[in-house]
Design a protein around this motif. Structure first.
Motif, mmCIF file in Angstrom:
data_model
loop_
_atom_site.group_PDB
_atom_site.id
_atom_site.type_symbol
_atom_site.label_atom_id
_atom_site.label_comp_id
_atom_site.label_asym_id
_atom_site.label_seq_id
_atom_site.Cartn_x
_atom_site.Cartn_y
_atom_site.Cartn_z
ATOM 1 N N VAL A 82 2.689 9.396 55.756
ATOM 2 C CA VAL A 82 3.007 8.308 56.690
ATOM 3 C C VAL A 82 1.948 7.212 56.613
ATOM 4 N N ASP A 85 2.823 5.321 53.491
ATOM 5 C CA ASP A 85 4.084 4.565 53.599
ATOM 6 C C ASP A 85 4.446 4.476 55.083
ATOM 7 N N PRO A 86 3.797 3.540 55.801
ATOM 8 C CA PRO A 86 3.940 3.504 57.269
ATOM 9 C C PRO A 86 5.229 2.850 57.761
ATOM 10 N N ARG A 87 6.353 3.340 57.275
ATOM 11 C CA ARG A 87 7.649 2.847 57.737
ATOM 12 C C ARG A 87 8.259 3.844 58.717
ATOM 13 N N ALA A 88 9.065 3.325 59.631
ATOM 14 C CA ALA A 88 9.717 4.196 60.614
ATOM 15 C C ALA A 88 10.597 5.236 59.938
ATOM 16 N N ALA A 89 11.165 4.882 58.791
ATOM 17 C CA ALA A 89 12.056 5.796 58.075
ATOM 18 C C ALA A 89 11.353 7.094 57.698
ATOM 19 N N LEU A 90 10.056 7.027 57.431
ATOM 20 C CA LEU A 90 9.291 8.231 57.109
ATOM 21 C C LEU A 90 8.617 8.803 58.347
ATOM 22 N N ARG A 144 4.790 8.848 45.405
ATOM 23 C CA ARG A 144 4.393 7.962 46.513
ATOM 24 C C ARG A 144 3.997 6.569 46.058
ATOM 25 N N THR A 147 7.887 3.891 45.837
ATOM 26 C CA THR A 147 8.807 4.274 46.923
ATOM 27 C C THR A 147 10.250 3.866 46.646
ATOM 28 N N ASP A 148 10.478 3.093 45.584
ATOM 29 C CA ASP A 148 11.846 2.728 45.209
ATOM 30 C C ASP A 148 12.440 3.679 44.176
#
Length: 194
Positions: A82, A85-90, A144, A147-148
């Motif tokens: 997290v 990759d600090p996105r809400a999805a993760l 990681r 991420t795409d």
């Protein structure tokens, strides 16, 4: 106490700082090696339980340490992912998984105080959840830096499946413990009332 299964469990704990250190090394091979370290830890999780049963080397120390080691490695890995990759999805499935681990650990501790620990023993759903969760984390760690990539996307999908299984297994634990949870027969002391 220092039998092979317990030593494997301790190895899993000792791998955590190694895992964290490699995670932050700014080189192209770090994600792969980091995923490899996590895979070794996941393998020892299966192996120590198998050997303890096969060689009849179960112990109270091992019963305590094994789930602690499992949760430490998974929680550390999720926190690092997290942060990376600090996105809400993760963050959402990670928060669900970590929150469930805290809740079920507290439930097991409380049930153990009542002498009813076996009512919240590990279920088949929880074991399947653990497998899906480990594969998801390995995929996310190894990819990681991209991420795409389809590997990262597949890892995210598996992590959401693990989060759903996590909630399902928690509900099974709560259902098993519910008669004890709603029982008015056990008086609570001041600390428990808080």
């Amino acid at each position: 106490m220092w039998n092979t299964p317990n030593l494997l469990t301790l190895l899993r704990i000792l791998l955590i700082p190694v895992f964290v250190g490699i995670f932050y090394i700014p080189v192209s091979w770090a994600p792969f090696v980091c995923a490899l370290v996590f895979s070794v830890a996941a393998l020892t999780d299966w192996l120590d339980g198998y050997l303890a049963r096969r060689w009849q080397q179960t112990s109270p120390f091992g019963a305590f340490l094994d789930p602690v080691a499992d949760k430490l490695m998974v929680v550390v890995a999720l926190v690092l992912l997290v942060q990376s990759d600090p996105r809400a999805a993760l963050a959402l499935p990670a928060a669900i998984i970590i929150g469930r681990e805290i809740a079920v650990s507290a439930l097991r501790e409380w049930m153990a105080e009542l002498g009813a620990r076996t009512q919240v023993a590990v279920s088949k759903v929880a074991k399947f959840k653990t497998t899906v969760q480990m594969v998801a984390i390995i995929l996310l760690i190894s990819s990681r830096d991209d991420t795409d990539s389809p590997f990262y996307g597949f890892g995210m999908g598996l992590l959401y499946i693990a989060a759903v299984l996590t909630l399902w297994s928690m509900l099974l634990y709560l259902r098993a413990a519910w008669p004890s949870l709603k029982s008015p027969d056990r008086p609570l002391d001041g600390e428990e009332k808080q």
